[in-house]
Motif scaffolding. Structure first.
Motif, PDB file in Angstrom:
ATOM      1  N   UNK A   1    -103.123 -16.963  17.693  1.00 38.85           N
ATOM      2  CA  UNK A   1    -103.480 -18.221  17.105  1.00 38.85           C
ATOM      3  C   UNK A   1    -104.058 -17.957  15.718  1.00 38.85           C
TER       4      UNK A   1
ATOM      5  N   UNK B   1     -91.392 -14.451  16.467  1.00 35.88           N
ATOM      6  CA  UNK B   1     -91.123 -15.491  15.860  1.00 35.88           C
ATOM      7  C   UNK B   1     -92.019 -16.008  14.484  1.00 35.88           C
TER       8      UNK B   1
ATOM      9  N   UNK C   1    -102.983 -27.285  19.479  1.00 39.22           N
ATOM     10  CA  UNK C   1    -102.332 -27.545  18.327  1.00 39.22           C
ATOM     11  C   UNK C   1    -101.397 -28.719  18.339  1.00 39.22           C
TER      12      UNK C   1
ATOM     13  N   UNK D   1    -102.848 -13.780  23.010  1.00 40.57           N
ATOM     14  CA  UNK D   1    -103.028 -15.328  22.543  1.00 40.57           C
ATOM     15  C   UNK D   1    -103.950 -15.579  21.533  1.00 40.57           C
TER      16      UNK D   1
ATOM     17  N   UNK E   1     -92.304 -20.040  23.852  1.00 43.49           N
ATOM     18  CA  UNK E   1     -92.607 -20.512  22.176  1.00 43.49           C
ATOM     19  C   UNK E   1     -91.650 -21.796  21.986  1.00 43.49           C
TER      20      UNK E   1
ATOM     21  N   UNK F   1    -110.193 -26.043  19.806  1.00 43.05           N
ATOM     22  CA  UNK F   1    -109.734 -24.716  19.702  1.00 43.05           C
ATOM     23  C   UNK F   1    -110.869 -23.771  19.908  1.00 43.05           C
TER      24      UNK F   1
ATOM     25  N   UNK G   1    -104.322 -22.420  23.044  1.00 40.51           N
ATOM     26  CA  UNK G   1    -104.341 -22.786  21.705  1.00 40.51           C
ATOM     27  C   UNK G   1    -103.038 -23.738  21.249  1.00 40.51           C
ATOM     28  N   UNK G   2    -102.128 -23.078  21.723  1.00 42.01           N
ATOM     29  CA  UNK G   2    -100.791 -23.693  21.311  1.00 42.01           C
ATOM     30  C   UNK G   2    -100.688 -25.201  21.785  1.00 42.01           C
TER      31      UNK G   2
END
Lengths: 438, 476
Positions: free
Chosen positions: B84, B115, A15, B80, A436, A88, A11-12
């Motif tokens: 999200x 984070x 995005x 994960x 991250x 997504x 997903x990262x």
């Protein structure tokens, strides 16, 4: 058995393709199976129908290799929220694999392939004819830049002869900057604009202003000596002056390096209506550093093919310069998530910066991967120090330090950052088996 | 660096007017500058070289103060898909779901990605209900950040219970936080502390602390409350009387029953009531004193009925009988409202249930619902759904105390999925979608796909419920 579709992206990574935060948010809102019908994923593409506010559902599809997007919605965002929502959904494992694309997807893929082929043919047939005209244009530009640089050099000599005390604010510098734009030397213009900002500021400015102007002088002065400089350094000077890079030439004759490239960090910076994305790479075998640039106006998509923390097997073509740093991707495989990279201590990072400056005195930033650093206070601001707390590098004041500090609160972490005159700009943190992007 | 300052001085005044001293420069720089004819060029060349020297020779900071390390958190970070979803929850303004998510994370033995704690702390800054679940789900990182960023100090507020200084010297807010926590963690310590300072507390502080005691009442508190009936402050006297009237078997309750007995009698379907006369000193002490005025004696009757144990009425008839009979001597509503107050104070399940079914959405419905035990609440709602108008149920849904039991959630999901499109139903649907417990998220309506032309609230209902179902599923 259905042909195995490409493994869904994280997903990262999806995005990361969003043109802005609003699109990312809207895309997340559409990432529910209830909004979609007739979805599917083949080896090459991803598609689905999304019920919008209108009567007819929107048709969204993605070609995964590029990636390229298409949606029947009227949005001018690219990729639009429907495409992001679809991706997504796919990322969450909610799009089933399919053997073959439906007709409307297939025809789009074919037209894309056809277009790419026609573009290639056009480029081939147009190549030789353009050569002469291009050489002439390049000559004309060089002449203009030379006279612009000479003018700047003279202006600096006069200005310093009369004294910087006579400068009232940065307006005079901005006027000169505008003339450098006319002379097609954007590198000189942006240096002058930085100097103008320093001249506008009151405190401590003369020191920094002299530093900035002296480096500009060095650059303008180098133009008058281009013929005496080593060929590689000439390329660096040309880059700093803002000469456009002829990508075709780089692909044709640039130094080629094949390696497994770790994407240590990706930073986006907006300047004058253009977003520049810098993907910093490190060759696993060659130990070379490279930066791949991508540009887009705000709200338009940026290259997402080099995701942070992934290793990409690729052949790069380096642009000339000392040291060769900027590169274009010639050929690449699918990115694979990489383990935490090794890094250096604070003094190692500073050594790297000194080496870069020795080769190219106009170096404004270098990528560093710091191993086992901890957060430490420096007055009101924050810094990252070696675990023993003896040596530290300050964080730049323009980024929010807290997400990184929260990651480092429970113990030393590996951090990738850009290090430059204003401080450390953290890009990536490895924590607990995760990567991250900051 | 002297040579550098010398250069800056010359640059400011003008290289024509002021020469800098090349001897102060490093020899290599001086040689480089010496190749230039113009003084200004010499100056710029030397400055460029020194600037590069300075940048390349930059030293690390050595005078920084390392921050202490936060304790390790052995819990794994959420998977994960949940990370999200958190990004989505933070981007969309959904504080109720965010709170539920945080609680579910902690319950699953997981923690939020560090984070994201700063963004969550910002969200909790404006939303107090998020703070405790955030501290729990974030672990030691929350305290670490709270100690370093004043905006998030609430993440680091010391846990009460072991620090008696707060009780002695803290602000009223800090003392209340400490006392409320102590009433839960160490009830004896809390009462000892209260007894130690009670006599010297100002009236408003006594009032505030009494309010907290009232939320954690034990039978042994009766003696303390009885003494508080003689307090200097009227607010303390009244509140003590109210609290005593809710305690089963309290002496105050017995006194009230004795006063009420001569004033009521039942005669063939009619309840005959006499209004009380002039209060004596003992009645006044128990809170039965009213200001002069036309309604004075009625007000006294209200207080008397509201403070009398409901067991008193058993001799006259069942709750259902009593509420259906005619009333002679005062307006029936006076009696019914006072009985409602008594039922809420004493949390008498039979009376509360009877009042609710007889007068749905009439007197203090929210408080009546709050006084029901969870099982009884689900039963009562199921009965109400069968017996009363949809509009009443839609209104009651907003007043139901949380957290809802699975039985209550199921009853309301059944109810909402059978409704027609009305505006008040849409509002109730939003509450139902947020409030049903996680155990109800297997209900058929969650995975039903409403028709494309169904009212927007049906789509929203399904989406919210499915969102919550997926949210819990990915934390397992």
């Amino acid at each position: 058995m259905v042909a195995a579709a490409v493994a869904p992206w994280s997903a990262e990574r999806v995005i990361g393709l969003a043109p802005d935060a609003a699109s990312a948010k809207a895309g997340r809102g559409l990432a529910t199976a209830a909004k979609w019908a007739d979805t599917g994923a083949s080896e090459d593409a991803l598609w689905g129908h999304c019920q919008g506010s209108g009567k007819k559902p929107y048709q969204a599809c993605v070609e995964l290799a590029e990636p390229a997007y298409r949606c029947t919605c009227p949005s001018r965002k690219f990729p639009c929220k429907h495409v992001l929502g679809l991706m997504l959904l796919w990322s969450a494992g909610a799009v089933a694999a399919a053997e073959e694309e439906p007709e409307w997807v297939g025809s789009w893929l074919e037209s894309r392939a056809g277009r790419a082929e026609r573009a290639r043919q056009r480029a081939e047939s147009a190549g030789p004819r353009d050569e002469k005209a291009a050489a002439k244009r390049a000559d004309e530009r060089l002449t203009r830049v030379r006279s612009g640089a000479a003018e700047l050099r003279e202006w600096l000599t006069d200005r310093l002869g009369a004294g910087l005390g006579g400068l009232r604010g940065g307006d005079e510098l901005r006027t000169v900057a505008a003339r450098m734009v006319d002379a097609q030397a954007p590198g000189l213009a942006s240096g002058l604009r930085r100097a103008a900002a320093l001249a506008d500021a009151r405190r401590g400015a003369p020191q920094a202003l002299l530093g900035e102007l002296s480096m500009l002088f060095l650059l303008a002065d180098s133009v008058s000596r281009l013929d005496e400089l080593p060929a590689e350094l000439v390329e660096t000077v040309r880059t700093r002056l803002g000469f456009p890079v002829d990508t075709a030439r780089v692909l044709e004759s640039g130094e080629r390096v094949s390696d497994d490239w770790l994407v240590v960090g990706v930073s986006d910076e907006e300047n004058d209506g253009l977003v520049t994305r810098r993907a910093w790479l490190r060759g696993e075998r060659s130990d070379r550093t490279a930066v791949v640039l991508a540009f887009a106006p705000p709200g338009r998509p940026l290259d997402g093919s080099l995701p942070t923390g992934h290793v990409v097997s690729a052949e790069l073509a380096f642009h000339p310069g000392v040291p060769p740093l900027r590169a274009s991707v010639v050929d690449r495989a699918e990115p694979v998530l990489a383990p935490e990279p090794r890094g250096v201590a604070v003094d190692g990072a500073l050594d790297g910066y000194a080496r870069a400056l020795a080769a190219d005195p106009w170096t404004d930033r270098v990528p560093v991967v710091l191993a086992r650093v901890v957060p430490t206070r420096h007055g009101e601001s924050w810094a990252l120090s070696d675990e023993d707390g003896k040596q530290a590098l300050p964080l730049v004041s323009t980024v929010d330090p807290w997400p990184l500090l929260a990651l480092a609160a429970t113990g030393p972490v590996t951090v990738a950052a850009e290090w430059g005159a204003t401080g450390l700009h953290p890009l990536t943190c490895w924590h607990d088996g995760r990567v991250i992007r900051l | 660096m002297n040579a550098w300052n010398d250069l800056v001085g010359a640059a400011l005044l003008g290289a024509q007017r002021r020469e800098f001293d090349p001897a102060a420069l490093p020899p290599a720089v001086a040689a480089l500058a010496g190749q230039r004819a113009e003084p200004a060029d010499r100056l710029l060349t030397a400055a460029a070289a020194l600037t590069t020297y300075e940048r390349a020779g930059r030293l690390p900071l050595s005078d920084t103060a390392s921050a202490p390390v936060a304790a390790a958190d052995p819990r794994p970070v959420v998977p994960a898909a949940a990370r999200e979803r958190l990004a989505r929850l933070l981007a969309e303004h959904q504080p109720e779901v965010l709170e539920e998510w945080l609680r579910a994370v902690a319950r699953a033995g997981l923690r939020v990605p560090p984070e994201r704690v700063p963004a969550l702390a910002d969200a909790a800054g404006g939303r107090i209900a998020l703070r405790a679940p955030l501290v729990e789900a974030a672990g030691p990182v929350a305290g670490w950040l709270g100690a370093r960023n004043p905006d998030w100090a609430f993440l680091a507020s010391p846990v009460a219970g072991d620090d008696a200084d707060v009780w002695q010297y803290g602000s009223l807010v800090q003392r209340k936080v400490w006392f409320a926590q102590a009433l839960v963690d160490a009830p004896d310590v809390a009462r000892e502390a209260l007894a130690g300072t009670w006599g010297s507390e100002p009236a408003e502080v006594r009032s505030a602390l009494l309010e907290l005691v009232g939320e954690h009442l034990r039978p042994s508190d009766e003696e303390f409350l009885e003494r508080a009936l003689d307090d200097r402050a009227q607010s303390v006297r009244h509140r003590s009387a109210e609290l005593l009237s809710g305690m089963p078997g309290s002496a105050l309750g017995l006194r009230m029953a004795a006063r009420l007995r001569p004033l009521v009698s039942a005669r063939r379907g009619t309840l005959v009531v006499t209004l009380p006369d002039e209060p004596d000193k003992a009645m006044k002490r128990d809170g039965i004193d009213a200001q002069t005025g036309a309604e004075r004696r009625t007000t006294m009757l209200r207080r008397l009925v509201a403070s009398t144990p409901l067991g008193f009425w058993a001799d006259l008839g069942t709750p259902d009988d009593l509420l259906s009979w005619q009333v002679d001597g005062c307006a029936p509503s006076v009696l019914h409202e006072s009985l409602t107050t008594a039922a809420i104070r004493q949390r008498d399940q039979e009376w509360v249930r009877t009042l609710l079914l007889r007068f749905p959405a009439e007197f203090s419905t929210a408080a009546l619902l709050g006084a029901l035990a969870p099982d009884a609440l689900a039963d009562a709602m199921t009965t109400l759904i069968k017996q009363t108008a949809t509009a009443n149920i839609a209104r009651l849904v907003h007043d139901l105390p949380g957290p809802w039991s699975p039985a209550l959630g199921t009853a309301l999901l059944d109810w909402i999925s059978g409704q027609l499109d009305k505006r008040f139903v849409a509002h109730a649907a939003a509450v139902v979608a947020r409030s049903v417990p996680a155990a109800c998220l297997t209900h058929p309506v969650v995975s039903a796909r409403p028709a494309d032309d169904a009212a927007p609230w049906r789509h929203t209902l399904t989406e919210t419920l499915a969102f919550r179902r997926d949210m819990h599923a990915e934390l397992r």
